[in-house]
Design an enzyme around this catalytic site. Structure first.
Site, mmCIF file in Angstrom:
data_model
loop_
_atom_site.group_PDB
_atom_site.id
_atom_site.type_symbol
_atom_site.label_atom_id
_atom_site.label_comp_id
_atom_site.label_asym_id
_atom_site.label_seq_id
_atom_site.Cartn_x
_atom_site.Cartn_y
_atom_site.Cartn_z
ATOM 1 N N ARG A 234 64.373 -24.127 20.503
ATOM 2 C CA ARG A 234 65.212 -23.729 19.373
ATOM 3 C C ARG A 234 65.772 -24.995 18.729
ATOM 4 N NH1 ARG A 234 62.980 -19.710 19.585
ATOM 5 N NH2 ARG A 234 63.738 -17.571 19.759
ATOM 6 N N ASP A 258 58.709 -27.951 16.630
ATOM 7 C CA ASP A 258 58.233 -26.666 16.114
ATOM 8 C C ASP A 258 59.403 -25.845 15.588
ATOM 9 O OD1 ASP A 258 56.180 -24.691 15.669
ATOM 10 O OD2 ASP A 258 57.064 -23.553 17.322
ATOM 11 N N GLU A 263 66.258 -24.037 10.095
ATOM 12 C CA GLU A 263 64.946 -23.524 9.664
ATOM 13 C C GLU A 263 65.025 -22.194 8.908
ATOM 14 O OE1 GLU A 263 63.141 -23.213 13.641
ATOM 15 O OE2 GLU A 263 62.986 -21.049 13.327
ATOM 16 N N HIS A 295 57.678 -23.178 13.477
ATOM 17 C CA HIS A 295 57.926 -22.140 14.482
ATOM 18 C C HIS A 295 56.666 -21.311 14.749
ATOM 19 C CE1 HIS A 295 61.598 -20.106 16.396
ATOM 20 N NE2 HIS A 295 60.522 -19.759 17.077
HETATM 21 N N1 LIG Z 1 58.722 -21.880 19.345
HETATM 22 C C1 LIG Z 1 58.434 -20.643 19.715
HETATM 23 O O1 LIG Z 1 57.568 -20.000 19.099
HETATM 24 C C2 LIG Z 1 59.123 -20.004 20.904
HETATM 25 C C3 LIG Z 1 58.585 -18.834 21.433
HETATM 26 C C4 LIG Z 1 59.180 -18.256 22.566
HETATM 27 C C5 LIG Z 1 60.297 -18.821 23.137
HETATM 28 N N2 LIG Z 1 60.806 -19.951 22.573
HETATM 29 C C6 LIG Z 1 62.014 -20.551 23.176
HETATM 30 O O2 LIG Z 1 61.730 -20.944 24.512
HETATM 31 C C7 LIG Z 1 62.888 -20.673 25.294
HETATM 32 C C8 LIG Z 1 62.489 -20.561 26.755
HETATM 33 O O3 LIG Z 1 61.715 -19.393 26.928
HETATM 34 P P1 LIG Z 1 61.320 -18.900 28.401
HETATM 35 O O4 LIG Z 1 60.482 -17.688 28.206
HETATM 36 O O5 LIG Z 1 60.776 -20.021 29.214
HETATM 37 O O6 LIG Z 1 62.746 -18.474 28.967
HETATM 38 P P2 LIG Z 1 63.186 -18.356 30.484
HETATM 39 O O7 LIG Z 1 64.400 -17.518 30.467
HETATM 40 O O8 LIG Z 1 62.045 -17.975 31.356
HETATM 41 O O9 LIG Z 1 63.584 -19.865 30.869
HETATM 42 C C9 LIG Z 1 64.727 -20.496 30.392
HETATM 43 C C10 LIG Z 1 65.199 -21.474 31.458
HETATM 44 O O10 LIG Z 1 66.357 -22.137 30.947
HETATM 45 C C11 LIG Z 1 67.316 -22.181 32.006
HETATM 46 N N3 LIG Z 1 68.658 -22.233 31.431
HETATM 47 C C12 LIG Z 1 69.336 -21.245 30.846
HETATM 48 N N4 LIG Z 1 70.543 -21.674 30.473
HETATM 49 C C13 LIG Z 1 70.619 -22.959 30.819
HETATM 50 C C14 LIG Z 1 71.635 -23.938 30.702
HETATM 51 N N5 LIG Z 1 72.811 -23.646 30.137
HETATM 52 N N6 LIG Z 1 71.388 -25.163 31.173
HETATM 53 C C15 LIG Z 1 70.201 -25.444 31.761
HETATM 54 N N7 LIG Z 1 69.200 -24.554 31.912
HETATM 55 C C16 LIG Z 1 69.408 -23.322 31.437
HETATM 56 C C17 LIG Z 1 67.113 -20.931 32.816
HETATM 57 O O11 LIG Z 1 67.604 -21.108 34.137
HETATM 58 C C18 LIG Z 1 65.597 -20.788 32.768
HETATM 59 O O12 LIG Z 1 64.970 -21.440 33.856
HETATM 60 C C19 LIG Z 1 63.446 -19.371 24.671
HETATM 61 O O13 LIG Z 1 64.834 -19.229 24.937
HETATM 62 C C20 LIG Z 1 63.185 -19.579 23.209
HETATM 63 O O14 LIG Z 1 64.314 -20.202 22.621
HETATM 64 C C21 LIG Z 1 60.253 -20.555 21.496
#
Ligand SMILES: NC(=O)c1ccc[n+]([C@@H]2O[C@H](COP(=O)([O-])OP(=O)(O)OC[C@H]3O[C@@H](n4cnc5c(N)ncnc54)[C@H](O)[C@@H]3O)[C@@H](O)[C@H]2O)c1
Length: 331
Positions: A234, A258, A263, A295
């Protein structure tokens, strides 16, 4: 029932219509949901939203006034939704908690490799029949240190690919991922040490109050001057002004983004004829080592298909009165 879907991409529309066919009517809009477009949802009990829709208090009040009772977000991230206000209004909000993490992790690597090996610049040159290699030198990934910030589903996939390259892995998360630690040899460490020792840093934590501007001026100053930074999570994780200053100072060998904190109102839209008025983004894109995509990390047929199937299930769960792991409640 007719469901109104906001922010539908051209490639997504036929998939959405096919998945909902025979179950519900779906009307696809290109525009994003915001206070101006919310009245379009009048008399639609269920609307579907995408990542750059703005479900703030004003929008949510307008939706509730028009009779909407449920929104089905077609993404994992939900930082665009004011869950407290939604709860006050009694709206059901669902998201897609799981879809192919490979799509995003593979794209994060695409950005990393493209900036490392100057692929865009090389392709632009050869298109002009300029076959020189000046300024195109990259670095082997093998043997380098890769820092994974957030080792959940996507971070783990990113780390698996890093492992395949033969890298040393550093991780930072509030919870350790056993697979990363025990099978990929990831060493969990402080964010400070990860930033200081990594040749490539990739961000995979969600955007939360705690993680807003996680990569700020001091974090950027800790990074190696020739490090690569990739953000496919993000935009708000990175302080873009600080990033521009870092690049102006001649630091960082490559940056792949990305996502961008401002955005909304830009990404997914054609701004080629009117020009971009966001000076920070425009400045960012003048640096030759920066690559910005809009994105699209999730945008594979596999992932979009899974998102749509989960969205349909979310709607049907809501209609059946079922709460699931995809139903969002305020923290
Ligand atoms: N660019 C894109 O098209 C796209 C698509 C999907 C997801 N995303 C982003 O990717 C992120 C991750 O997705 P995911 O499926 O791996 O999620 P997920 O929930 O599986 O993993 C997130 C990780 O972050 C950790 N976390 C949460 N809060 C935290 C904090 N305060 N400090 C440190 N670590 C912390 C969690 O423990 C977890 O291991 C999503 O939140 C989203 O913002 C982007």
């Amino acid at each position: 029932m007719e469901i109104l879907a906001y922010g539908v991409q051209a490639d997504e529309k036929p998939l959405l219509e096919a998945a909902f066919a025979g179950r519900h009517e779906v009307r696809c809009l290109e525009v994003f949901l915001d206070p101006d477009t919310a009245p379009l949802a009048a008399e639609h009990e269920v609307v579907s939203t995408s990542v750059n829709c703005r479900l703030d208090a004003t929008t949510l009040h307008a939706l509730a006034k028009g009779g909407t009772r449920m929104t089905a977000q077609r993404s994992t991230g939900f930082n665009n939704i004011d869950l407290d206000v939604a709860a006050e209004l009694g709206l059901t909000i669902a998201r897609v908690s799981y879809y192919s993490p490979y799509a995003v992790a593979e794209f994060a690597w695409t950005l990393a490799l493209a900036v490392n090996r100057r692929v865009i610049r090389a392709a632009n040159r050869t298109r002009e029949f300029d076959f020189r290699l000046d300024g195109l030198m990259g670095a082997d990934v093998h043997g380098t240190t890769v820092g994974v910030v957030g080792t959940g589903k996507i971070g783990e996939c990113f780390a698996r690919i890093a492992h395949g390259f033969g890298t040393r892995l550093l991780g930072w998360d509030i919870a350790e991922n056993a697979h990363c630690r025990d099978h990929l040899g990831m060493e969990y460490t402080s964010l400070e040490r990860l930033l200081a020792e990594s040749d490539l840093i990739s961000l995979h934590v969600p955007l939360l109050p705690d993680t807003h501007h996680l990569i700020d001026e001091s974090a950027l100053a800790r990074m190696k001057p020739d490090a690569l930074l990739v953000n496919s999570s993000r935009g708000g994780l990175v302080d873009t002004h600080a990033l521009v200053e870092t690049l102006r100072a001649g630091r960082l060998r490559g940056v792949g983004l990305d996502v961008y904190e401002e955005e909304t109102g830009l990404f997914f839209l054609d701004k080629s004829l009117e020009g971009v008025t966001d000076d920070t983004l425009a400045r960012l894109m003048t640096f030759p080592q920066v690559l910005v995509t809009s994105h699209q990390a999730y945008f594979t047929a596999t992932a979009v298909g899974q998102i749509i199937e989960a969205t349909l299930r979310n709607v049907e769960d809501y209609l059946a009165g079922r709460r699931t792991e995809n139903t969002l409640v305020p923290r």
